[in-house]
Motif scaffolding. Structure first.
Motif, short mmCIF file in Angstrom:
data_model
loop_
_atom_site.label_atom_id
_atom_site.label_comp_id
_atom_site.label_asym_id
_atom_site.label_seq_id
_atom_site.Cartn_x
_atom_site.Cartn_y
_atom_site.Cartn_z
N ALA A 64 4.41 -3.38 -5.24
CA ALA A 64 3.69 -4.44 -5.97
C ALA A 64 2.66 -5.16 -5.11
O ALA A 64 1.74 -5.78 -5.63
N THR A 65 2.82 -5.07 -3.78
CA THR A 65 1.90 -5.81 -2.91
C THR A 65 0.54 -5.10 -2.73
O THR A 65 -0.36 -5.66 -2.12
N SER A 66 0.43 -3.87 -3.27
CA SER A 66 -0.80 -3.12 -3.03
C SER A 66 -2.00 -3.70 -3.79
O SER A 66 -3.12 -3.25 -3.60
N MET A 67 -1.77 -4.68 -4.67
CA MET A 67 -2.92 -5.30 -5.36
C MET A 67 -3.42 -6.55 -4.63
O MET A 67 -4.49 -7.05 -4.93
N ASP A 68 -2.63 -7.08 -3.70
CA ASP A 68 -3.09 -8.30 -3.01
C ASP A 68 -2.93 -8.23 -1.49
O ASP A 68 -3.88 -7.91 -0.78
N VAL A 69 -1.73 -8.48 -1.00
CA VAL A 69 -1.53 -8.63 0.46
C VAL A 69 -1.92 -7.38 1.24
O VAL A 69 -2.61 -7.45 2.25
N LEU A 127 -3.69 -4.79 0.11
CA LEU A 127 -4.90 -4.09 -0.37
C LEU A 127 -5.98 -3.90 0.71
O LEU A 127 -6.52 -2.79 0.85
N PRO A 128 -6.30 -4.93 1.50
CA PRO A 128 -7.35 -4.72 2.51
C PRO A 128 -7.01 -3.62 3.51
O PRO A 128 -7.87 -2.79 3.86
N ILE A 129 -5.76 -3.59 3.93
CA ILE A 129 -5.37 -2.59 4.93
C ILE A 129 -5.28 -1.20 4.31
O ILE A 129 -5.61 -0.19 4.94
N ILE A 130 -4.89 -1.14 3.01
CA ILE A 130 -4.85 0.16 2.31
C ILE A 130 -6.27 0.70 2.17
O ILE A 130 -6.55 1.87 2.43
N THR A 131 -7.19 -0.18 1.78
CA THR A 131 -8.59 0.23 1.61
C THR A 131 -9.17 0.72 2.94
O THR A 131 -9.90 1.70 2.99
N LYS A 132 -8.79 0.04 4.01
CA LYS A 132 -9.32 0.39 5.33
C LYS A 132 -8.84 1.79 5.77
O LYS A 132 -9.62 2.59 6.27
N TYR A 133 -7.55 2.07 5.59
CA TYR A 133 -7.00 3.30 6.14
C TYR A 133 -6.94 4.46 5.14
O TYR A 133 -6.95 5.62 5.54
N SER A 134 -6.84 4.17 3.83
CA SER A 134 -6.81 5.26 2.85
C SER A 134 -8.21 5.57 2.32
O SER A 134 -8.45 6.65 1.79
N GLY A 135 -9.09 4.61 2.41
CA GLY A 135 -10.46 4.81 1.93
C GLY A 135 -10.73 4.01 0.67
O GLY A 135 -9.81 3.69 -0.08
#
Lengths: 201, 95
Positions: A156-161, A163-171
């Motif tokens: 559930a945290t992938s939409m907020d907390v 998200l920036p780190i997911i975008t950075k490393y997954s693209g």
């Protein structure tokens, strides 16, 4: 990461206060429920008024929905597998603890209100750890286990907390998937938890 | 009963947010209110735990159990998501 640490520090301050003020204190449960309701109202409001989210939901295709679905199946299945390790917890207890998907505020309070403080604290810590592990391990997860892995780990945290780190490393191309997955799980957690708690009580 | 109350608040917030025209002013207010209430929530949770001696005695074992369950949840969801990954990519998920 910093936000999670602040929340853990506040939780610890609360524990110290609770230890020292025990017996002299008001009953915190009613106040806890009021504050949780307020928190969820603001969460609902922010999701509802965010036209970007609403546009994403309208435009998403069926494949994107499969990501949160696979996260739910994977989380619940792993909870069933690991449950025999804990003698004092039933399979359903472990499933309930895992089904916060990182949404620690609601999981801790809802589980605590139904199953007692011990289970509530366990639910809170389980979901705080899920977020912390995701934040710390996202670079490694993305590199060795595939670019969808951080989204799956974040829940559930992938939409907020996270998200920036997911975008950075997954693209950036995975941002939509992360937001839709996190949003779906965030909105689903109260219903799923209430259903599981109803089965348990 | 508490579950019903908080779920009602969540849905009411969703509907109000969706219907609200003046997004900017109220949105900032709600965002700050949400942040403050989250801080309050954690202090209150801590107070509840701190006031309960039974929970305090088990706090160390609680941490180990919580860590195991969350690690297992993460591994499980990664495994299933990766299994579905090929199907999802073929469907053009990120186009």
């Amino acid at each position: 990461m910093r936000d999670s640490l602040i929340l853990i520090i506040l939780f610890s301050i609360g524990i110290v206060l609770g230890m020292n003020l025990s017996g002299h204190l008001f009953e915190p449960d009613t106040l806890l429920l009021c504050v949780l309701s307020l928190t969820l109202f603001t969460v609902g409001y922010e999701v509802g008024c965010n036209r970007h989210y609403m546009k994403m939901i309208r435009e998403m295709n069926i494949q994107v929905v499969l990501v949160p679905l696979s996260i739910i199946i994977g989380t619940l299945a792993s909870a069933v597998v690991i449950a025999p390790l804990f003698r004092e917890l039933s399979i359903l207890d472990v499933v309930i603890l895992a089904s916060g998907f990182g949404y620690y505020s609601i999981a801790g309070v809802l589980v605590g209100s139904k199953l007692g403080l011990y289970m509530g604290s366990l639910a809170l810590l389980t979901n705080v750890f899920r977020e912390l592990i995701t934040v710390v391990l996202t670079p490694l997860l993305s590199r060795y286990l595939g670019r969808l892995s951080p989204i799956a780990a974040g829940g559930a945290t992938s939409m907020d907390v996270t998200l920036p780190i997911i975008t950075k490393y997954s693209g950036k191309e995975y941002t939509l998937t992360a937001v839709v997955s996190g949003l779906t799980l965030t909105l689903l957690v109260p219903f799923l938890l209430s259903m599981l708690l109803h089965l348990r009580v | 009963m508490p579950i019903l109350i908080v779920t009602t608040f969540l849905i009411t917030g969703l509907i109000m947010g969706y219907c609200c025209k003046n997004v900017n002013i109220l949105g900032v207010f709600m965002s700050r209110l949400g942040a403050i209430s989250l801080l309050g929530l954690f202090i209150l949770l801590g107070i509840s735990v701190g006031a309960d001696i039974g929970v305090l005695k088990n706090i160390k074992s609680l941490g180990v159990r919580a860590l195991l369950i969350s690690a297992a949840s993460i591994l499980g969801s990664i495994a299933v998501t990766n299994l579905l990954g090929n199907v999802l990519r073929k469907g053009g998920m990120n186009k």
